[in-house]
Write an enzyme that holds these catalytic residues in place. Sequence first.
Site, PDB file in Angstrom:
ATOM      1  N   ASP A 162      22.885 -17.902 -16.943  1.00  0.00           N
ATOM      2  CA  ASP A 162      23.426 -17.821 -15.577  1.00  0.00           C
ATOM      3  C   ASP A 162      24.217 -16.535 -15.371  1.00  0.00           C
ATOM      4  O   ASP A 162      24.511 -16.151 -14.240  1.00  0.00           O
ATOM      5  CB  ASP A 162      24.357 -19.014 -15.297  1.00  0.00           C
ATOM      6  CG  ASP A 162      23.582 -20.292 -14.983  1.00  0.00           C
ATOM      7  OD1 ASP A 162      22.420 -20.197 -14.552  1.00  0.00           O
ATOM      8  OD2 ASP A 162      24.148 -21.393 -15.164  1.00  0.00           O
TER       9      ASP A 162
ATOM     10  N   TYR B 144      22.190 -19.372  -5.249  1.00  0.00           N
ATOM     11  CA  TYR B 144      23.425 -19.971  -5.750  1.00  0.00           C
ATOM     12  C   TYR B 144      24.583 -19.447  -4.913  1.00  0.00           C
ATOM     13  O   TYR B 144      24.617 -18.281  -4.532  1.00  0.00           O
ATOM     14  CB  TYR B 144      23.643 -19.605  -7.220  1.00  0.00           C
ATOM     15  CG  TYR B 144      24.859 -20.267  -7.814  1.00  0.00           C
ATOM     16  CD1 TYR B 144      24.767 -21.522  -8.417  1.00  0.00           C
ATOM     17  CD2 TYR B 144      26.102 -19.655  -7.739  1.00  0.00           C
ATOM     18  CE1 TYR B 144      25.887 -22.149  -8.939  1.00  0.00           C
ATOM     19  CE2 TYR B 144      27.223 -20.277  -8.265  1.00  0.00           C
ATOM     20  CZ  TYR B 144      27.112 -21.520  -8.862  1.00  0.00           C
ATOM     21  OH  TYR B 144      28.239 -22.131  -9.370  1.00  0.00           O
TER      22      TYR B 144
END
Lengths: 233, 233, 233, 233
Positions: free
Chosen positions: A122, A231
Site C-alpha cells: 500500500d 483510496y
Amino acid sequence: MKKQYDAIRAAAYDANMQLPKLGLVLFTFGNVSAADHEQRVFAIKPSGVPYDELSPAMMVIVDFDGNVVDGALRPSSDTKTHAVLYNHWPDVGGIVHTHSTYATAWAQALSDIPIFGTTHADHTTADIPCAPPMDDQMIAGDYEYQTGFQILHCLAERKLSYHDMEMILVGSHAPFTWGKDCRKAVYNSAVLESVAQMAYLTRQIHPDAVRLKESLIRKHYERKHGPHSYYGQ
Amino acid sequence: MKKQYDAIRAAAYDANMQLPKLGLVLFTFGNVSAADHEQRVFAIKPSGVPYDELSPAMMVIVDFDGNVVDGALRPSSDTKTHAVLYNHWPDVGGIVHTHSTYATAWAQALSDIPIFGTTHADHTTADIPCAPPMDDQMIAGDYEYQTGFQILHCLAERKLSYHDMEMILVGSHAPFTWGKDCRKAVYNSAVLESVAQMAYLTRQIHPDAVRLKESLIRKHYERKHGPHSYYGQ
Amino acid sequence: MKKQYDAIRAAAYDANMQLPKLGLVLFTFGNVSAADHEQRVFAIKPSGVPYDELSPAMMVIVDFDGNVVDGALRPSSDTKTHAVLYNHWPDVGGIVHTHSTYATAWAQALSDIPIFGTTHADHTTADIPCAPPMDDQMIAGDYEYQTGFQILHCLAERKLSYHDMEMILVGSHAPFTWGKDCRKAVYNSAVLESVAQMAYLTRQIHPDAVRLKESLIRKHYERKHGPHSYYGQ
Amino acid sequence: MKKQYDAIRAAAYDANMQLPKLGLVLFTFGNVSAADHEQRVFAIKPSGVPYDELSPAMMVIVDFDGNVVDGALRPSSDTKTHAVLYNHWPDVGGIVHTHSTYATAWAQALSDIPIFGTTHADHTTADIPCAPPMDDQMIAGDYEYQTGFQILHCLAERKLSYHDMEMILVGSHAPFTWGKDCRKAVYNSAVLESVAQMAYLTRQIHPDAVRLKESLIRKHYERKHGPHSYYGQ
C-alpha cells in the site's frame, strides 16, 4: 526570531510532537524537520531537548547547506543529513529520523525489509532498502553530511526514486523517512515501524516466507497511488 | 526527620516515580537511590512499598556502610549493593535496580548484550557486560553486599570504568544502572531496556549479526560524550 | 441479597477490576473469586459480563460444592474449579483464572515454565508446573470440576504444596493462581505473566539456558518468605 | 441523508470507533460495516478518513451490489468485498477488516492459525483458515469483488460454515471477521488478534506444538455455543 519562518516552525513543532504519541521515540531519540524550498531553509528540532519542553519558537532554522540562519539553540546533531536530502530532493517537504524499535532492529541486522504483504505494498512496491554502513574514512569525516549521501547512493544503486520509496534504513544505525510535507514523513515513520514488526513476525512464523507476488504489489500500490487510485477522498 | 537530607529524599522520590511511568517495573520490583557524597549517605526507596503509596518522607537515609541513619521504614532489600557502589564510586550520584523485561531476559541467559548499533554506541562503546552469578559461599553470606563487589569485579575484569559503562546485568538476576545523579541513572535504565530489546530482535532477525564496527562506535560515542561533542545544548 | 456476603462481594469485585488494569484479560476472559472459609462460600464474577458493567452486587455467592447460594446471575463457567480448590485448601482466600498471553502460550506448548532467574525465585522455588490435559472421559464428564482435581493431582505429583506454589498452568488451556486473599491471587497472576514473558525471551536468546542454581533459588525465596525474611515492611 | 439508514450508520460508527481503542488499527488501516438485510444495504466507513474525524453521518450507505445509495463520501476501498459477503450471508450483520499485527503476520506467512488451546476453541473448532492469494487474472480484474469470492471459496473448500467460522486470513493481505452484528464482528477481530499472538508464541516455545485434542475442542466450543451452553447470562 523571524516571522518568515513561522509556518515551518509550527509545522516542525507539530510533527515532532507526534513522535512520542505514536510510540516512535524514547527520550530525544528522533527529530523531524519541515522545509520551505522557496526560502531554501528548514525548521528542525533542537538537539537533545525533551519533547515535553519543546515549543515552536525553539525550532532551529537551517539552510540547505546546513548553516543555522535563525534560532537560539543548536540544531539536531543529524541536521546535515536533512540538509543534503533537501538540497537534492525538491519535492520533499519533511524528513523524520527515529530509532523506532523494529525498524532499528532490521537496520542493525543490515537487512532490507522484504515486501511480504499488502500493508507494505500500500505504501511502496519494493523491499525497504538498508543502506550499508559507510567506509571508515567517511565516518571519520563529515559523518552526518555523508549519511545524506549514503542514502542518496543507496536509492540510486537500487534504482529507486525518492518519490516512490519514502523510507530507508541506514545500516547499523536507524531509519529515515520523508514525504511531501512533515506530516506525511511522520506517517511514513509509523507505517515503517508497523511494516518492520509484521515482517519480523512473518519471518519468525515462516523463515522461508516469500515476497508478495508482483500482481498484488501492483494492485495495492496502484489503488492508492496510481492514476486511477480509488483510496481516500 | 532531618532537614539535611531533604534534597536527596526529594530526588530519590522523583526518580523512583519515573520507573512505573517508563514501564520499567511491575509492582515494587525496582528501586532508585540518590547519594550525597559530602555527607556520605544516600536516600533509597523503602522495601516493598507500592509506588503509588510513596512519598519523599518515606525515603530511607542510609550511610555508605549500609546502616540506616534516618527514616521510619526498612530500606530496599538491595540497599547494601547500593552502599558498596557509592563507597567505591565518588562520581556516582544515583543508582537504579529494576527487573525490566528484556534486560532481565539477557541476564537470565547469562549473556552480554552485544553492541549492534548506534543507539547502543550513543551511550557506551562496549558490550553491556553480564556479571557471572556468584559462587555459593558468597550467596549464602552477605548476598546484597557481595552483589556490589560482583559488579565491581566484573567491570575491573572487563577493564571498564564506571564513568564509561553506566549499566550492567547481574547474571541470573537483573540489571543495575547508575549515573552522575539519579535522573541520569533512571535514563540509563530506560536506554538499557530499549537497547536490550533491539539487540534481542536483531539476533532473531539475523542470528549471526555482527557487532558495530569500531569507527561507528567511536563516532557516535564521541559526538555525544567526547571533547568535541555536538549533541545537546 | 444477604449482608453477610458483603465483604467477599466487595473484595471479589475490586480484585476482578484489577485484571483489565493489569493487562491480564481481553473482554471477559478471566475471573476472580474471594472466599469466606467460615461460611464455606465464595463470591465470584458472573459469567460473560464485561468488566466495565460489573458491580459488587453482581458477584455470585457459591458454596464449596459449587451451588449458588445468593445472587441473581449465573456464576463464571469455571466456578466448579474454584469450588474444588477452596474445598481442599483451607488457607486460600482468593483464586484467579486468566488467559494472559505469555502464560497461556506456555500452557498451549504443554511446558512447565523453567526457573531462570531471581524474579521467579522471589515467588517460588520450583518450575511453574503445567498440568497435562485431562483424559477424554474426564473432559466429557464434569469438566470444570475435574479441572480442579487436575490441579490438585499435578501439585501432588510434583510434591508441591499450595502454600509454596501459588500458580499453575492447565495444559492446552490457561493459568490459575491463588493466594491467602484475592489481592494476592491477582498479584500472582501478574507475576506469572511477567515471569512467563521473561522465560520466553530467555529461551529465545539462549535455547540452552540453564535453570537458576539452587543457592540463588534459596537465597531469593528466603529473603522474601523465609523465617528471616527482610523484604517489605 | 435518509432517516431510514440512521440505525446502521450509528452502529457502523460505534463499531469503527472500537478499532483504535482495541489497538487493532494504525491510522486508517481498517473498516467496519453494519448491514440491514431487509433494505439490502450496509453502512461502511468512508475511505481514508482518520478515526478521530469520523461521525455517524459520514458513514456511506451501499447496496449489496456495491453501489453507493446514500452519503457524500467515497466508501472504503474494500467495499465490494463486504457487499459480496452480505449478498451471500443472510445471517451476517457486521463485517470487519483490519491489518492487526499478529493476524496479518500469519496471513503474510500464508499459514492457517492452528488451534492450540481453549481460547481458540471457545470461539471456533477449526484452524483459522488462510485463503490463498488469488491468481493474477482475478487480481487484475475486479480485485475487491474477487476477494469476497476468495473468502467464500476458501470456506467452502474447507467445509466451514460462516456461522461456525467467523474469521479468515486472506493470504499475503490481512484478516476479515464477521458476526450477527457489527459489535460481534469487532469482538471477533480482537479475539483473532489475541489467538494469533498466542499461537505465534506457542510455536516459538515449542515448534512441534500439537493441535488441541478433539475432546477439548468440543467441550469448550459446546459450553459457549452448544444447545446446552452455560457461558454468559
